[in-house]
Design a protein around this motif. Structure first.
Motif, PDB file in Angstrom:
ATOM      1  N   HIS A  69       0.851  -1.192   0.000  1.00  0.00           N
ATOM      2  CA  HIS A  69       0.000   0.000   0.000  1.00  0.00           C
ATOM      3  C   HIS A  69       0.882   1.235   0.000  1.00  0.00           C
ATOM      4  CE1 HIS A  69      -3.825   2.098   0.676  1.00  0.00           C
ATOM      5  NE2 HIS A  69      -3.136   2.921   1.450  1.00  0.00           N
ATOM      6  N   VAL A  70       0.579   2.188  -0.885  1.00  0.00           N
ATOM      7  CA  VAL A  70       1.362   3.421  -0.962  1.00  0.00           C
ATOM      8  C   VAL A  70       0.470   4.613  -0.663  1.00  0.00           C
ATOM      9  CG1 VAL A  70       3.001   2.460  -2.622  1.00  0.00           C
ATOM     10  CG2 VAL A  70       0.975   3.672  -3.465  1.00  0.00           C
ATOM     11  N   LYS A  71       1.075   5.657  -0.143  1.00  0.00           N
ATOM     12  CA  LYS A  71       0.339   6.856   0.227  1.00  0.00           C
ATOM     13  C   LYS A  71      -0.110   7.601  -1.024  1.00  0.00           C
ATOM     14  CE  LYS A  71       0.800  11.027   3.087  1.00  0.00           C
ATOM     15  NZ  LYS A  71       1.725  11.821   3.929  1.00  0.00           N
ATOM     16  N   ASN A  72      -1.334   8.148  -0.989  1.00  0.00           N
ATOM     17  CA  ASN A  72      -1.819   8.967  -2.105  1.00  0.00           C
ATOM     18  C   ASN A  72      -0.800  10.059  -2.431  1.00  0.00           C
ATOM     19  OD1 ASN A  72      -4.844   8.331  -0.773  1.00  0.00           O
ATOM     20  ND2 ASN A  72      -4.723   8.275  -2.980  1.00  0.00           N
ATOM     21  N   GLY A  73      -0.501  10.194  -3.711  1.00  0.00           N
ATOM     22  CA  GLY A  73       0.385  11.272  -4.139  1.00  0.00           C
ATOM     23  C   GLY A  73       1.854  10.919  -4.117  1.00  0.00           C
ATOM     24  N   ASP A  74       2.237   9.780  -3.551  1.00  0.00           N
ATOM     25  CA  ASP A  74       3.638   9.354  -3.550  1.00  0.00           C
ATOM     26  C   ASP A  74       3.723   7.967  -4.179  1.00  0.00           C
ATOM     27  OD1 ASP A  74       6.257   8.730  -3.190  1.00  0.00           O
ATOM     28  OD2 ASP A  74       6.226   8.769  -1.001  1.00  0.00           O
ATOM     29  N   PHE A  75       4.028   7.953  -5.471  1.00  0.00           N
ATOM     30  CA  PHE A  75       4.040   6.702  -6.212  1.00  0.00           C
ATOM     31  C   PHE A  75       5.459   6.251  -6.558  1.00  0.00           C
ATOM     32  CE2 PHE A  75      -0.129   8.702  -7.260  1.00  0.00           C
ATOM     33  CZ  PHE A  75      -0.905   7.831  -6.501  1.00  0.00           C
ATOM     34  N   SER A  76       6.414   6.670  -5.740  1.00  0.00           N
ATOM     35  CA  SER A  76       7.818   6.337  -6.006  1.00  0.00           C
ATOM     36  C   SER A  76       8.053   4.829  -6.017  1.00  0.00           C
ATOM     37  CB  SER A  76       8.724   7.018  -4.978  1.00  0.00           C
ATOM     38  OG  SER A  76       8.309   6.713  -3.651  1.00  0.00           O
ATOM     39  N   LYS A  77       7.407   4.093  -5.109  1.00  0.00           N
ATOM     40  CA  LYS A  77       7.581   2.633  -5.062  1.00  0.00           C
ATOM     41  C   LYS A  77       7.000   1.973  -6.313  1.00  0.00           C
ATOM     42  CE  LYS A  77       7.669   2.037  -0.026  1.00  0.00           C
ATOM     43  NZ  LYS A  77       6.990   1.405   1.137  1.00  0.00           N
ATOM     44  N   VAL A  78       5.879   2.494  -6.781  1.00  0.00           N
ATOM     45  CA  VAL A  78       5.251   1.956  -7.989  1.00  0.00           C
ATOM     46  C   VAL A  78       6.172   2.193  -9.186  1.00  0.00           C
ATOM     47  CG1 VAL A  78       3.190   1.987  -9.438  1.00  0.00           C
ATOM     48  CG2 VAL A  78       2.995   2.513  -6.998  1.00  0.00           C
ATOM     49  N   ILE A  79       6.704   3.389  -9.267  1.00  0.00           N
ATOM     50  CA  ILE A  79       7.592   3.755 -10.377  1.00  0.00           C
ATOM     51  C   ILE A  79       8.869   2.909 -10.349  1.00  0.00           C
ATOM     52  CG2 ILE A  79       9.019   5.629 -11.305  1.00  0.00           C
ATOM     53  CD1 ILE A  79       6.818   7.565 -10.187  1.00  0.00           C
ATOM     54  N   GLU A  80       9.453   2.780  -9.172  1.00  0.00           N
ATOM     55  CA  GLU A  80      10.674   1.984  -9.021  1.00  0.00           C
ATOM     56  C   GLU A  80      10.437   0.546  -9.467  1.00  0.00           C
ATOM     57  OE1 GLU A  80      13.681   0.543  -5.403  1.00  0.00           O
ATOM     58  OE2 GLU A  80      12.146   2.077  -5.038  1.00  0.00           O
ATOM     59  N   HIS A  81       9.296   0.000  -9.074  1.00  0.00           N
ATOM     60  CA  HIS A  81       8.992  -1.388  -9.453  1.00  0.00           C
ATOM     61  C   HIS A  81       8.782  -1.505 -10.961  1.00  0.00           C
ATOM     62  CE1 HIS A  81       7.868  -5.509  -8.594  1.00  0.00           C
ATOM     63  NE2 HIS A  81       6.801  -5.377  -9.374  1.00  0.00           N
ATOM     64  N   ALA A  82       8.093  -0.549 -11.548  1.00  0.00           N
ATOM     65  CA  ALA A  82       7.855  -0.584 -12.990  1.00  0.00           C
ATOM     66  C   ALA A  82       9.171  -0.552 -13.764  1.00  0.00           C
ATOM     67  CB  ALA A  82       6.979   0.595 -13.401  1.00  0.00           C
ATOM     68  N   LEU A  83      10.108   0.236 -13.285  1.00  0.00           N
ATOM     69  CA  LEU A  83      11.416   0.327 -13.960  1.00  0.00           C
ATOM     70  C   LEU A  83      12.206  -0.968 -13.844  1.00  0.00           C
ATOM     71  CD1 LEU A  83      12.439   3.958 -12.904  1.00  0.00           C
ATOM     72  CD2 LEU A  83      11.832   3.173 -15.219  1.00  0.00           C
ATOM     73  N   SER A  84      11.899  -1.776 -12.830  1.00  0.00           N
ATOM     74  CA  SER A  84      12.624  -3.036 -12.643  1.00  0.00           C
ATOM     75  C   SER A  84      12.077  -4.168 -13.513  1.00  0.00           C
ATOM     76  CB  SER A  84      12.561  -3.459 -11.170  1.00  0.00           C
ATOM     77  OG  SER A  84      11.262  -3.952 -10.836  1.00  0.00           O
ATOM     78  N   LEU A  85      10.888  -3.957 -14.090  1.00  0.00           N
ATOM     79  CA  LEU A  85      10.255  -4.987 -14.918  1.00  0.00           C
ATOM     80  C   LEU A  85      10.555  -4.752 -16.396  1.00  0.00           C
ATOM     81  CD1 LEU A  85       6.827  -5.096 -13.051  1.00  0.00           C
ATOM     82  CD2 LEU A  85       8.719  -6.726 -12.832  1.00  0.00           C
ATOM     83  N   LYS A  86      10.346  -5.771 -17.205  1.00  0.00           N
ATOM     84  CA  LYS A  86      10.751  -5.689 -18.607  1.00  0.00           C
ATOM     85  C   LYS A  86       9.872  -4.774 -19.456  1.00  0.00           C
ATOM     86  CE  LYS A  86       8.226  -9.772 -20.358  1.00  0.00           C
ATOM     87  NZ  LYS A  86       7.535  -9.143 -21.486  1.00  0.00           N
TER      88      LYS A  86
END
Length: 543
Positions: A331-348
């Motif tokens: 679960h990520v805080k509204n307005g802070d999607f850094s974890k989502v972005i980091e994970h997306a960059l790690s995927l193909k």
């Protein structure tokens, strides 16, 4: 556990061991207790209003907490218990502020410490025993589920700073109705249910203003259903602000953003479509996640209700935000999607080989009330000339239960001199059909999300005004599919406006008693769907 609030409830009666949606008995109990606690808070908030005390934080907490009990929002019991404790604390603080004595069980309610005591509290809060009379209890459930829908819309609007103290008061009145020491009659329960529909109209109006004033009026826009090469994030749910924040935070990072489900109409908003990396739409309706999400090679973000239990093969790619929650999901805080972005960059992300599997297809969205009413003269001329014989509003919630192919067949069978307005995820049964146009006006007009139902109402009222008649006299038929509580709220709004002859399916709500259903049929001419051919024949040959 006793839960019958969604269309897919077990055996068409109720889920009493585990929810068809996947929620546990524990989660169901906590959600029932949240509602019970909110009824006490509502009594206090209304008393505070008599003393000219309006607490904005209490108002917002109320809609958030009620929204969290809606189907497919939050399955995380720890998060729900924390919310329940917050509601209890808010009630106690407000009682102190106005020196209100704890004169009833609702005003004394505290979360039980033992499992046995908790089960006793669950019985107290169960919807089975809201009211002793079967028909009044049926209406009490209808009112509650409608209020959950109202809360969802009010919460969305509040996120964009659009609020109305009187709307919150209406929600409090609905929550406390029948729990304030009085025993309402059947007629009074019916009035309360229709008042909920009126409150929902206001909530939808606020949300419409919030979205359009913040992101612009939707305009007709082509949306690609084929992915493109590169890193990817998929956004599901309904929340426009979350999407906007994510688009800002991913700008220049080489990540393409795709919408899913009810986020499809966001492509039509000028301030969202200005981002070149909002590239398209992936998948169909919410219930197809398990089949579609294993094929998405990026991060997946849920912003509001629609989440299902994530399968193991893609669960690690799923994130939730806002009121959404699922055990084991980040679960990520509204307005802070850094974890989502980091994970997306790690995927193909999508490769050229992936892209080859998808047909190059585009669809058209963006026919909100502003766009449709902008060509109202052409529409009116089309009706007067006979080029347009009938309008159908075919929309609502989609679901997995058999019988929903009715809506696909219905749209396919509509004559070429008719126009179909559609909204919500029910449209995914036919959203990519090529139905042609009438005088340059597409026959299939996507009005938007279920959150945009106000737009459909506005279009109908404007047409009635143009033709100097009531909505029921228009060549317009509503063919609705329902699944969860926002659909209930919308139905109540339509009934409160006096709209009759609605076709409803795929099955009727389990919480409607035979007598209440009979009253609705006689008063509002609600019609259970039969077959597409039979219903179309009845509609188009009606004298």
């Amino acid at each position: 556990m006793f839960c019958n609030q969604c269309e897919q409830t077990a055996r068409g009666i109720a889920c009493n061991k585990a929810g068809v949606c996947g929620k546990t008995d524990e989660v169901a109990t906590t959600q029932d207790l949240i509602v019970y606690a909110l009824r006490g808070l509502a009594l206090v908030a209304l008393e505070a209003r008599k003393k000219q005390i309006v607490d904005k934080e209490t108002d917002r907490l109320t809609v958030k907490a009620l929204f969290s009990t809606l189907t497919n929002v939050n399955f995380d019991n720890d998060a729900l218990v924390a919310l329940l404790k917050e509601v209890i604390s808010a009630r106690k603080e407000l009682m102190k502020k106005i020196s209100m004595p704890a004169s009833s069980p609702l005003l004394n309610f505290e979360l039980a410490g033992s499992e046995q005591a908790l089960q006793e509290q669950a019985k107290l809060a169960s919807i089975e025993t809201l009211v002793n009379d079967q028909d009044c209890n049926s209406l009490a459930q209808t009112l509650l589920f409608g209020l959950k829908g109202v809360a969802a819309y009010a919460d969305h609007a509040a996120i964009l700073e659009k609020e109305d103290p009187e709307l919150y008061a209406d929600i409090y009145r609905g929550l406390s109705f029948g729990f304030d020491g009085k025993t309402p009659s059947l007629t009074e329960w019916i009035d309360a249910v229709l008042n909920c529909g009126k409150a929902n109209l206001r909530a939808m109006e606020l949300l419409d203003a919030a979205n359009t004033e913040t992101y612009g009026q939707p305009v007709p826009t082509e949306v690609s259903l084929a992915p493109i090469e590169g890193k990817a994030i998929l956004v599901s749910g309904h929340d426009l602000k979350d999407l906007y924040d994510l688009l800002n935070q991913t700008a220049g990072k080489g990540i393409n953003i795709y919408t899913h489900g009810e986020m499809l109409p966001t492509h039509a908003y000028p301030k969202l479509k200005q981002f070149p990396h909002l590239v398209g739409h992936f998948g169909t309706a919410w219930q197809n996640q398990a089949k579609e999400f294993p094929n998405f090679p990026g991060a997946i973000l849920f912003t509001t209700n629609c989440i299902q239990r994530p399968a193991e093969e893609y669960a690690k790619n799923v994130f939730t935000t806002g009121l959404v929650g699922y055990p084991g999901v980040t679960h990520v805080k509204n307005g802070d999607f850094s974890k989502v972005i980091e994970h997306a960059l790690s995927l193909k992300g999508f490769t050229k080989e992936d892209i080859a599997k998808y047909p190059q297809k585009k669809i058209l969205v963006g026919f909100g009330h502003n766009t449709v009413l902008g060509v109202a003269d052409k529409v009116i001329d089309g009706v007067k000339s006979g080029a347009i014989k009938h309008f159908f509003l075919v929309g609502g919630c989609d679901g997995a239960k058999p019988g929903r192919n009715y809506y696909t067949e219905f749209v396919e069978k509509t004559p070429k001199d008719t126009i179909i307005l559609t909204l919500a995820c029910g449209k995914f049964r036919f959203f990519d059909k090529q139905l042609g146009d009438i005088g340059g006006i597409p026959r299939l007009l996507d009005v938007g999300q279920c959150n945009d139902a106000f737009g459909a109402v506005k279009i109908a009222l404007a047409l009635a005004d143009a033709f100097k008649c009531g909505v029921n006299e228009l060549p317009l038929t509503l063919v609705l599919s329902w699944y969860e509580q926002k659909a209930v709220a919308i139905l109540l709004t339509l009934l409160s406006l006096g709209i009759k002859g609605i076709y409803l399916g795929p099955s009727l709500p389990a919480f409607l008693s035979p007598a209440v259903l009979d009253t609705l049929v006689k008063t509002f001419d609600i019609k259970p769907i039969s077959t597409p051919g039979e219903d179309l024949n009845t509609i188009l040959n009606k004298k």
